[in-house]
Design a protein around this motif. Sequence first.
Motif, mmCIF file in Angstrom:
data_model
loop_
_atom_site.group_PDB
_atom_site.id
_atom_site.type_symbol
_atom_site.label_atom_id
_atom_site.label_comp_id
_atom_site.label_asym_id
_atom_site.label_seq_id
_atom_site.Cartn_x
_atom_site.Cartn_y
_atom_site.Cartn_z
ATOM 1 N N THR A 105 0.839 -1.192 -0.113
ATOM 2 C CA THR A 105 -0.001 -0.013 0.105
ATOM 3 C C THR A 105 1.030 1.330 0.032
ATOM 4 O OG1 THR A 105 -0.197 0.160 2.479
ATOM 5 C CG2 THR A 105 -1.808 -1.291 1.249
ATOM 6 N N TYR A 106 0.212 2.227 -0.318
ATOM 7 C CA TYR A 106 0.825 3.763 -0.338
ATOM 8 C C TYR A 106 0.068 4.647 0.174
ATOM 9 C CZ TYR A 106 3.245 0.762 -3.931
ATOM 10 O OH TYR A 106 4.089 -0.428 -4.593
ATOM 11 N N SER A 107 0.652 5.689 1.084
ATOM 12 C CA SER A 107 -0.243 6.702 1.520
ATOM 13 C C SER A 107 -0.361 7.604 0.594
ATOM 14 C CB SER A 107 0.743 7.127 2.645
ATOM 15 O OG SER A 107 -0.169 8.348 3.422
ATOM 16 N N VAL A 108 -1.688 8.115 0.308
ATOM 17 C CA VAL A 108 -2.378 9.142 -0.433
ATOM 18 C C VAL A 108 -3.087 10.062 0.376
ATOM 19 C CG1 VAL A 108 -4.079 9.507 -2.230
ATOM 20 C CG2 VAL A 108 -2.788 7.435 -2.383
ATOM 21 N N THR A 109 -2.863 11.306 -0.045
ATOM 22 C CA THR A 109 -3.487 12.485 0.758
ATOM 23 C C THR A 109 -4.776 12.498 0.074
ATOM 24 O OG1 THR A 109 -1.617 13.411 1.555
ATOM 25 C CG2 THR A 109 -3.441 14.784 1.556
ATOM 26 N N GLY A 110 -5.914 12.559 0.897
ATOM 27 C CA GLY A 110 -7.220 12.746 0.404
ATOM 28 C C GLY A 110 -7.712 14.217 0.987
ATOM 29 N N LYS A 111 -9.114 14.248 0.855
ATOM 30 C CA LYS A 111 -9.744 15.593 1.356
ATOM 31 C C LYS A 111 -9.577 15.762 2.663
ATOM 32 C CE LYS A 111 -14.331 13.379 2.166
ATOM 33 N NZ LYS A 111 -15.663 13.451 1.645
ATOM 34 N N GLY A 112 -9.412 16.994 2.869
ATOM 35 C CA GLY A 112 -9.136 17.469 4.414
ATOM 36 C C GLY A 112 -7.850 17.106 5.011
ATOM 37 N N GLY A 113 -6.979 16.931 3.902
ATOM 38 C CA GLY A 113 -5.762 16.456 4.418
ATOM 39 C C GLY A 113 -5.466 14.965 5.108
ATOM 40 N N ARG A 114 -6.614 14.200 5.151
ATOM 41 C CA ARG A 114 -6.394 12.958 5.769
ATOM 42 C C ARG A 114 -5.739 11.812 4.909
ATOM 43 N NH1 ARG A 114 -11.678 9.090 6.637
ATOM 44 N NH2 ARG A 114 -10.652 7.111 7.289
ATOM 45 N N SER A 115 -4.860 11.080 5.498
ATOM 46 C CA SER A 115 -4.052 10.103 4.955
ATOM 47 C C SER A 115 -4.989 8.795 4.872
ATOM 48 C CB SER A 115 -2.821 9.789 5.394
ATOM 49 O OG SER A 115 -2.049 8.926 4.860
ATOM 50 N N PHE A 116 -4.864 8.165 3.293
ATOM 51 C CA PHE A 116 -5.443 6.976 3.113
ATOM 52 C C PHE A 116 -4.359 6.251 2.429
ATOM 53 C CE2 PHE A 116 -8.800 9.758 2.943
ATOM 54 C CZ PHE A 116 -10.123 9.051 3.508
ATOM 55 N N GLN A 117 -4.588 4.647 2.746
ATOM 56 C CA GLN A 117 -3.697 3.727 2.252
ATOM 57 C C GLN A 117 -4.327 3.109 1.014
ATOM 58 O OE1 GLN A 117 -0.526 2.822 3.393
ATOM 59 N NE2 GLN A 117 -0.960 4.476 4.880
ATOM 60 N N PHE A 118 -3.658 3.405 -0.116
ATOM 61 C CA PHE A 118 -4.232 2.990 -1.554
ATOM 62 C C PHE A 118 -3.474 1.677 -2.000
ATOM 63 C CE2 PHE A 118 -3.575 2.965 -5.904
ATOM 64 C CZ PHE A 118 -4.975 2.852 -6.589
ATOM 65 N N PHE A 119 -4.082 0.732 -2.434
ATOM 66 C CA PHE A 119 -3.262 -0.516 -2.912
ATOM 67 C C PHE A 119 -3.939 -0.710 -4.510
ATOM 68 C CE2 PHE A 119 -6.705 -2.310 -0.437
ATOM 69 C CZ PHE A 119 -6.926 -3.385 -1.122
ATOM 70 N N ALA A 120 -3.124 -0.958 -5.376
ATOM 71 C CA ALA A 120 -3.544 -1.380 -6.790
ATOM 72 C C ALA A 120 -3.735 -3.010 -6.876
ATOM 73 C CB ALA A 120 -2.933 -0.688 -7.765
#
Length: 249
Positions: free
Chosen positions: A32-47
């Motif tokens: 997984t890779y950390s992606v910054t989403g709305k409000g600056g919240r960090s989400f873990q993304f995996f493809a």
Amino acid sequence: MLSPAFGDPVQSPESIVKALQRVIADFHGRPTYSVTGKGGRSFQFFATSITDNIPPLHPHLSAAVCLLSRLHLTQAHQATLGVGEEDRGAMIISDILLSYNLPRTLARWTPTGAPGEIGIPLANEYIPEGSIQVYLNGVTARDRVVLVDDLISTGGTMVALIESVRKAGAEILEVFTIAEKTENQGRQYVYEQTGIQVKTLLASDIEQKQEGTFSRVLHCNLGTLNGQLFEQIAAQFPPDFCRRGSGEG
């Protein structure tokens, strides 16, 4: 499992186990890779191959998903139209709907300007509310719709899809996603906003290991499968990994 023309699948225990193994392998253990989403919240993304075509989606994997969708989409034979959305999972969404021999349309992230086009605001973990819309064409008030998406995370995209179909006046028979990211509680959000229970095949979360952060498949839902066939398939996986139903409740 499925004919080249996406005919009726053979739902033998062996074919279902093999299909599950293929889909689980695509979602489990992905870095997984950390992606910054709305409000600056960090989400873990995996493809995955299914969601992002990384690696390219193989016909065997697509056929596995189409076979397993039959355990969940119990009202598709009553549908007049299949609806999905074009971002990320468009390829597998189209394959699933094709396997039911349904006309299909995908909500798009850019407008066409065509008469009757419906635009609905979209907000999810990456997109702030009010910054973008999804646009839907081809749905009429006479339609009975099966709605399919590859993944549910926070549920924002699914809510927009449901609202756009309802704005067209169509009836939604059922909603199915291949997987859900349980840590973001999207299925609960969709139910709170729309009253619809999303059916899903796989439940996943994020697992922290010494060497990094990875996706983890928690369990699979086997939908309408029950009795001896369910027991035969569940015996091939860890205890409580296979569950009856579609994740409702």
